[in-house]
Scaffold this motif. Structure first.
Motif, PDB file in Angstrom:
ATOM      1  N   LEU A  16       0.854  -1.162   0.417  1.00 12.33           N
ATOM      2  CA  LEU A  16      -0.644   0.195  -0.140  1.00 12.33           C
ATOM      3  C   LEU A  16       0.807   1.039  -0.246  1.00 12.33           C
ATOM      4  CD1 LEU A  16      -2.791   1.453  -0.413  1.00 12.33           C
ATOM      5  CD2 LEU A  16      -2.603   0.961   3.128  1.00 12.33           C
ATOM      6  N   SER A  17       1.895   1.065   0.701  1.00 12.51           N
ATOM      7  CA  SER A  17       2.718   2.626   1.124  1.00 12.51           C
ATOM      8  C   SER A  17       3.412   2.837  -0.113  1.00 12.51           C
ATOM      9  CB  SER A  17       3.723   2.097   2.027  1.00 12.51           C
ATOM     10  OG  SER A  17       3.676   1.887   3.671  1.00 12.51           O
ATOM     11  N   SER A  18       4.019   1.664  -1.386  1.00 14.57           N
ATOM     12  CA  SER A  18       4.562   1.526  -2.198  1.00 14.57           C
ATOM     13  C   SER A  18       3.663   2.752  -3.690  1.00 14.57           C
ATOM     14  CB  SER A  18       5.259   0.388  -3.133  1.00 14.57           C
ATOM     15  OG  SER A  18       3.748  -0.516  -3.448  1.00 14.57           O
ATOM     16  N   LEU A  19       2.176   1.846  -3.617  1.00 15.63           N
ATOM     17  CA  LEU A  19       1.074   2.377  -4.704  1.00 15.63           C
ATOM     18  C   LEU A  19       1.242   3.906  -4.123  1.00 15.63           C
ATOM     19  CD1 LEU A  19      -1.335  -0.472  -3.829  1.00 15.63           C
ATOM     20  CD2 LEU A  19      -0.096   0.525  -5.928  1.00 15.63           C
ATOM     21  N   LEU A  20       0.790   4.501  -2.592  1.00 16.41           N
ATOM     22  CA  LEU A  20       0.760   5.513  -2.576  1.00 16.41           C
ATOM     23  C   LEU A  20       2.065   6.612  -2.482  1.00 16.41           C
ATOM     24  CD1 LEU A  20      -1.028   5.359   0.882  1.00 16.41           C
ATOM     25  CD2 LEU A  20      -2.157   6.093  -1.104  1.00 16.41           C
TER      26      LEU A  20
ATOM     27  N   ALA B  22      -7.865  12.141  -2.147  1.00 15.66           N
ATOM     28  CA  ALA B  22      -8.784  11.132  -3.278  1.00 15.66           C
ATOM     29  C   ALA B  22      -7.836   9.765  -3.132  1.00 15.66           C
ATOM     30  CB  ALA B  22      -9.236  12.205  -4.311  1.00 15.66           C
ATOM     31  N   GLY B  23      -6.746   9.686  -4.061  1.00 12.34           N
ATOM     32  CA  GLY B  23      -6.079   8.798  -4.666  1.00 12.34           C
ATOM     33  C   GLY B  23      -6.047   7.773  -3.396  1.00 12.34           C
ATOM     34  N   SER B  24      -5.893   8.635  -2.320  1.00 12.75           N
ATOM     35  CA  SER B  24      -4.911   7.139  -1.718  1.00 12.75           C
ATOM     36  C   SER B  24      -6.157   6.717  -0.405  1.00 12.75           C
ATOM     37  CB  SER B  24      -4.594   8.654  -0.137  1.00 12.75           C
ATOM     38  OG  SER B  24      -3.430   9.709  -0.911  1.00 12.75           O
ATOM     39  N   VAL B  25      -7.631   7.773  -0.399  1.00 14.45           N
ATOM     40  CA  VAL B  25      -8.692   7.373   0.254  1.00 14.45           C
ATOM     41  C   VAL B  25      -9.132   6.026  -0.915  1.00 14.45           C
ATOM     42  CG1 VAL B  25     -11.090   7.578   0.540  1.00 14.45           C
ATOM     43  CG2 VAL B  25      -9.501   8.971   1.169  1.00 14.45           C
TER      44      VAL B  25
ATOM     45  N   GLY C  56      11.940  11.034  -6.841  1.00  8.24           N
ATOM     46  CA  GLY C  56      12.116  10.392  -4.979  1.00  8.24           C
ATOM     47  C   GLY C  56      11.051   9.540  -4.891  1.00  8.24           C
ATOM     48  N   LEU C  57       9.616   9.910  -4.480  1.00  3.84           N
ATOM     49  CA  LEU C  57       8.424   8.861  -4.537  1.00  3.84           C
ATOM     50  C   LEU C  57       8.607   7.830  -4.925  1.00  3.84           C
ATOM     51  CD1 LEU C  57       6.310  12.272  -2.720  1.00  3.84           C
ATOM     52  CD2 LEU C  57       7.496   9.715  -1.819  1.00  3.84           C
ATOM     53  N   ILE C  58       8.553   8.225  -6.645  1.00  3.79           N
ATOM     54  CA  ILE C  58       8.155   6.472  -7.624  1.00  3.79           C
ATOM     55  C   ILE C  58       9.052   6.290  -7.617  1.00  3.79           C
ATOM     56  CG2 ILE C  58       7.863   6.517 -10.063  1.00  3.79           C
ATOM     57  CD1 ILE C  58       7.044   9.893  -9.651  1.00  3.79           C
TER      58      ILE C  58
END
Length: 182
Positions: free
Chosen positions: A29-33, A68-71, A171-173
């Motif tokens: 989940l963290s990676s997707l976020l 919204a995407g995180s939810v 970096g996040l990606i």
């Protein structure tokens, strides 16, 4: 029949596997976020650099789309794995997180450059804290982005938003893709 020692070892093995599966779900989940927020941060920084007059609207859009995407991602993962990864408390935590950030931003009278450094550092503080519970990868990632943000703030001039698009956004990606492997 198994003896008491074998039973204890078996239970330890089950507990270890359960912990690793849970950590894997958290990392997934963290990676997707991270990938979602990374893409949005790249876009926000590019708009800030190319058309600074629209930076406020761009960042508001980044925050709204990101939340919204995180939810949606949290609900999808909850339905997929049956894990309580995102609930009302998580949404309220997001709201409080942003409210506090906006409060600090307003009382600090930050200029665009200061805001460009403040928000990534503020976000990465929570990655560092998450590392205390969910694995050192979060802390390493957070500290790396904080250090590179400060380097860019001190040494990069007008191209600072481009620096941040790479350091924070890309970096996040990359961090999200790396976490998918963990």
């Amino acid at each position: 029949m198994i003896d008491r020692l074998e039973a204890a070892r078996a239970l330890d093995d089950i507990e270890n596997i359960t912990r690793r599966v849970r950590q894997s779900q958290i990392y997934r989940l963290s990676s997707l976020l991270m990938i979602l927020w990374g893409a949005l941060v790249v876009l926000g920084n590019l708009v800030t650099y190319l058309t600074p007059i629209y930076a406020d609207k761009a960042w508001l859009s980044v925050y709204v789309l990101g939340i919204a995407g995180s939810v949606v991602l949290g609900a999808t993962e909850k339905a997929r794995w049956g894990m309580g990864s995102f609930d009302v408390r998580s949404l309220l935590a997001f709201v409080m997180f942003f409210a506090f950030g906006f409060f600090v931003e307003r009382i600090g009278h930050f200029g665009p450059r200061e805001m460009g450094a403040f928000w990534p550092i503020y976000f990465m503080l929570f990655y560092c804290l998450a590392g205390l519970w969910f694995g050192i990868a979060f802390t390493i990632f957070g500290l790396s982005v904080i250090a590179l943000t400060l380097i860019g703030y001190v040494f990069i001039g007008a191209a600072f938003p481009l620096w941040m698009a790479v350091v924070n956004g890309v970096g996040l990606i990359l961090g999200g893709l790396w976490m998918r492997r963990s």
